[in-house]
Design a protein around this motif. Structure first.
Motif, PDB file in Angstrom:
ATOM      1  N   GLY A   1       0.802  -1.219   0.000  1.00 32.64           N
ATOM      2  CA  GLY A   1       0.000   0.000   0.000  1.00 32.64           C
ATOM      3  C   GLY A   1       0.832   1.264   0.000  1.00 32.64           C
ATOM      4  N   ILE A   2       2.120   1.143  -0.279  1.00 36.41           N
ATOM      5  CA  ILE A   2       2.972   2.331  -0.313  1.00 36.41           C
ATOM      6  C   ILE A   2       2.658   3.083  -1.595  1.00 36.41           C
ATOM      7  N   GLY A   3       2.155   4.286  -1.458  1.00 36.86           N
ATOM      8  CA  GLY A   3       1.878   5.108  -2.624  1.00 36.86           C
ATOM      9  C   GLY A   3       3.122   5.846  -3.047  1.00 36.86           C
ATOM     10  N   PHE A   4       2.974   7.040  -3.494  1.00 40.32           N
ATOM     11  CA  PHE A   4       4.108   7.832  -3.939  1.00 40.32           C
ATOM     12  C   PHE A   4       4.831   8.438  -2.746  1.00 40.32           C
ATOM     13  N   SER A   5       6.118   8.484  -2.835  1.00 40.57           N
ATOM     14  CA  SER A   5       6.938   9.233  -1.886  1.00 40.57           C
ATOM     15  C   SER A   5       7.985   9.977  -2.702  1.00 40.57           C
ATOM     16  N   THR A   6       8.667  10.916  -2.090  1.00 41.29           N
ATOM     17  CA  THR A   6       9.669  11.665  -2.850  1.00 41.29           C
ATOM     18  C   THR A   6      10.783  10.759  -3.341  1.00 41.29           C
ATOM     19  N   GLN A   7      10.961   9.648  -2.712  1.00 39.17           N
ATOM     20  CA  GLN A   7      11.890   8.628  -3.190  1.00 39.17           C
ATOM     21  C   GLN A   7      11.046   7.415  -3.599  1.00 39.17           C
ATOM     22  N   ASN A   8      10.574   7.378  -4.830  1.00 37.23           N
ATOM     23  CA  ASN A   8       9.633   6.361  -5.274  1.00 37.23           C
ATOM     24  C   ASN A   8      10.193   4.946  -5.155  1.00 37.23           C
ATOM     25  N   GLN A   9      11.489   4.817  -4.911  1.00 35.29           N
ATOM     26  CA  GLN A   9      12.088   3.503  -4.750  1.00 35.29           C
ATOM     27  C   GLN A   9      11.663   2.842  -3.441  1.00 35.29           C
TER      28      GLN A   9
ATOM     29  N   ASP B   1      -2.170  -4.726 -25.919  1.00 37.05           N
ATOM     30  CA  ASP B   1      -0.707  -4.740 -26.047  1.00 37.05           C
ATOM     31  C   ASP B   1      -0.004  -3.801 -25.082  1.00 37.05           C
ATOM     32  N   CYS B   2      -0.580  -3.633 -23.888  1.00 34.44           N
ATOM     33  CA  CYS B   2       0.079  -2.869 -22.828  1.00 34.44           C
ATOM     34  C   CYS B   2       0.869  -3.829 -21.950  1.00 34.44           C
ATOM     35  N   SER B   3       1.886  -3.286 -21.312  1.00 37.18           N
ATOM     36  CA  SER B   3       2.683  -4.053 -20.364  1.00 37.18           C
ATOM     37  C   SER B   3       2.866  -3.202 -19.113  1.00 37.18           C
ATOM     38  N   ILE B   4       2.448  -3.728 -17.961  1.00 38.11           N
ATOM     39  CA  ILE B   4       2.547  -3.025 -16.690  1.00 38.11           C
ATOM     40  C   ILE B   4       3.554  -3.791 -15.835  1.00 38.11           C
ATOM     41  N   GLY B   5       4.601  -3.106 -15.368  1.00 41.88           N
ATOM     42  CA  GLY B   5       5.686  -3.747 -14.641  1.00 41.88           C
ATOM     43  C   GLY B   5       5.323  -4.152 -13.221  1.00 41.88           C
ATOM     44  N   ASP B   6       6.211  -4.946 -12.627  1.00 41.49           N
ATOM     45  CA  ASP B   6       6.032  -5.425 -11.256  1.00 41.49           C
ATOM     46  C   ASP B   6       5.843  -4.264 -10.289  1.00 41.49           C
ATOM     47  N   HIS B   7       4.884  -4.425  -9.373  1.00 35.78           N
ATOM     48  CA  HIS B   7       4.656  -3.508  -8.256  1.00 35.78           C
ATOM     49  C   HIS B   7       4.315  -2.083  -8.683  1.00 35.78           C
ATOM     50  N   THR B   8       3.738  -1.944  -9.858  1.00 33.81           N
ATOM     51  CA  THR B   8       3.286  -0.642 -10.341  1.00 33.81           C
ATOM     52  C   THR B   8       1.818  -0.463  -9.995  1.00 33.81           C
ATOM     53  N   VAL B   9       1.434   0.758  -9.656  1.00 29.22           N
ATOM     54  CA  VAL B   9       0.047   1.084  -9.333  1.00 29.22           C
ATOM     55  C   VAL B   9      -0.516   1.967 -10.444  1.00 29.22           C
TER      56      VAL B   9
ATOM     57  N   ASN C   1       7.665  -0.571 -10.281  1.00 33.73           N
ATOM     58  CA  ASN C   1       7.589   0.364  -9.154  1.00 33.73           C
ATOM     59  C   ASN C   1       7.152   1.770  -9.543  1.00 33.73           C
ATOM     60  N   CYS C   2       6.297   1.875 -10.534  1.00 35.72           N
ATOM     61  CA  CYS C   2       5.778   3.180 -10.953  1.00 35.72           C
ATOM     62  C   CYS C   2       4.461   3.462 -10.228  1.00 35.72           C
ATOM     63  N   PHE C   3       4.103   4.730 -10.185  1.00 34.41           N
ATOM     64  CA  PHE C   3       2.837   5.138  -9.581  1.00 34.41           C
ATOM     65  C   PHE C   3       2.162   6.091 -10.547  1.00 34.41           C
ATOM     66  N   ILE C   4       1.038   5.656 -11.107  1.00 35.21           N
ATOM     67  CA  ILE C   4       0.252   6.467 -12.034  1.00 35.21           C
ATOM     68  C   ILE C   4      -0.957   6.968 -11.241  1.00 35.21           C
ATOM     69  N   ALA C   5      -0.990   8.266 -10.955  1.00 30.96           N
ATOM     70  CA  ALA C   5      -2.012   8.860 -10.091  1.00 30.96           C
ATOM     71  C   ALA C   5      -3.373   8.908 -10.805  1.00 30.96           C
ATOM     72  N   PRO C   6      -4.455   9.166 -10.051  1.00 33.09           N
ATOM     73  CA  PRO C   6      -5.807   9.153 -10.611  1.00 33.09           C
ATOM     74  C   PRO C   6      -5.995  10.111 -11.783  1.00 33.09           C
ATOM     75  N   GLY C   7      -6.806   9.655 -12.746  1.00 37.55           N
ATOM     76  CA  GLY C   7      -7.206  10.507 -13.858  1.00 37.55           C
ATOM     77  C   GLY C   7      -6.148  10.753 -14.914  1.00 37.55           C
ATOM     78  N   THR C   8      -5.083   9.977 -14.906  1.00 38.97           N
ATOM     79  CA  THR C   8      -4.008  10.148 -15.886  1.00 38.97           C
ATOM     80  C   THR C   8      -4.397   9.500 -17.209  1.00 38.97           C
ATOM     81  N   VAL C   9      -4.021  10.140 -18.322  1.00 40.47           N
ATOM     82  CA  VAL C   9      -4.225   9.575 -19.656  1.00 40.47           C
ATOM     83  C   VAL C   9      -2.857   9.382 -20.290  1.00 40.47           C
ATOM     84  N   ILE C  10      -2.575   8.151 -20.692  1.00 40.25           N
ATOM     85  CA  ILE C  10      -1.320   7.836 -21.375  1.00 40.25           C
ATOM     86  C   ILE C  10      -1.690   7.344 -22.766  1.00 40.25           C
TER      87      ILE C  10
END
Length: 189
Positions: A45-53, A100-108, A124-133
């Motif tokens: 449940g770790i969301g975004f932090s200034t050190q996303n690692q 044909d999307c690929s979502i990496g390990d532990h990405t939200v 280990n990415c974090f895509i916040a609400p309402g984002t369009v890619i």
């Protein structure tokens, strides 16, 4: 916050030694003594932090103890065609994933985000609400994309970068870059 599920029980456990009221909360060492990896399911449940690692570090500590983070896909999300979901990734409510999307390990991928065709998102990415890619985008590891951002087609965002809330990205983003609303600067993590 680590969410721990044991058969029919559901517990949320945090590894901060004291909460805002000064009460002690369970420590990580106590968790490992009390809970076992053979009969448990846990979610990071770790969301975004200034050190996303930080997500990555928590995942590695639990992996060394034999725990596995499961994939979570909301029943209210839509996945079309072939989509590759990494271990421990989380697809929250009302997300749309095109073919044909690929979502990496532990990405939200957070609530209400739209991920178009042929998008590759790292670990280990974090895509916040309402984002369009948009289509044909590559996002490397440990990237944070702020709420209501838009990433145009054919863009590459290099690792350890941060895209600020409400930004529109039309250019490739270099490693360790902070990009906010059409202005960018290099940021050392």
């Amino acid at each position: 916050v680590i969410t721990y599920v044991l058969r029919d029980k559901f517990n949320q456990i945090t590894f901060i030694e004291r909460n805002k009221n000064g009460k002690n909360l369970i420590s990580e060492n106590l968790f490992f003594k009390k809970y076992h990896n053979k009969n448990s399911i846990i979610f990071n449940g770790i969301g975004f932090s200034t050190q996303n690692q930080n997500r990555q570090k928590a995942n590695l500590r639990f992996k060394k103890k034999g725990f596995v983070f499961n994939k979570i896909v909301s029943k209210n999300s839509f996945i079309y065609g072939k989509v590759n979901l990494g271990n421990g990734c989380q697809i929250l409510n009302n997300v749309v994933l095109q073919p044909d999307c690929s979502i990496g390990d532990h990405t939200v991928i957070n609530t209400g985000s739209i991920i178009e065709h042929d998008v590759k998102i790292g670990k280990n990415c974090f895509i916040a609400p309402g984002t369009v890619i948009c289509g044909n985008v590559t996002i490397e590891d440990n990237v944070y994309i702020g709420p209501k951002s838009c990433i145009a087609s054919n863009i590459k965002i290099k690792k350890n970068s941060i895209i600020g809330a409400g930004s529109t990205v039309f250019k490739n983003i270099k490693t360790k870059t902070f990009y906010y609303n059409k202005k960018w600067k290099y940021w050392l993590l």
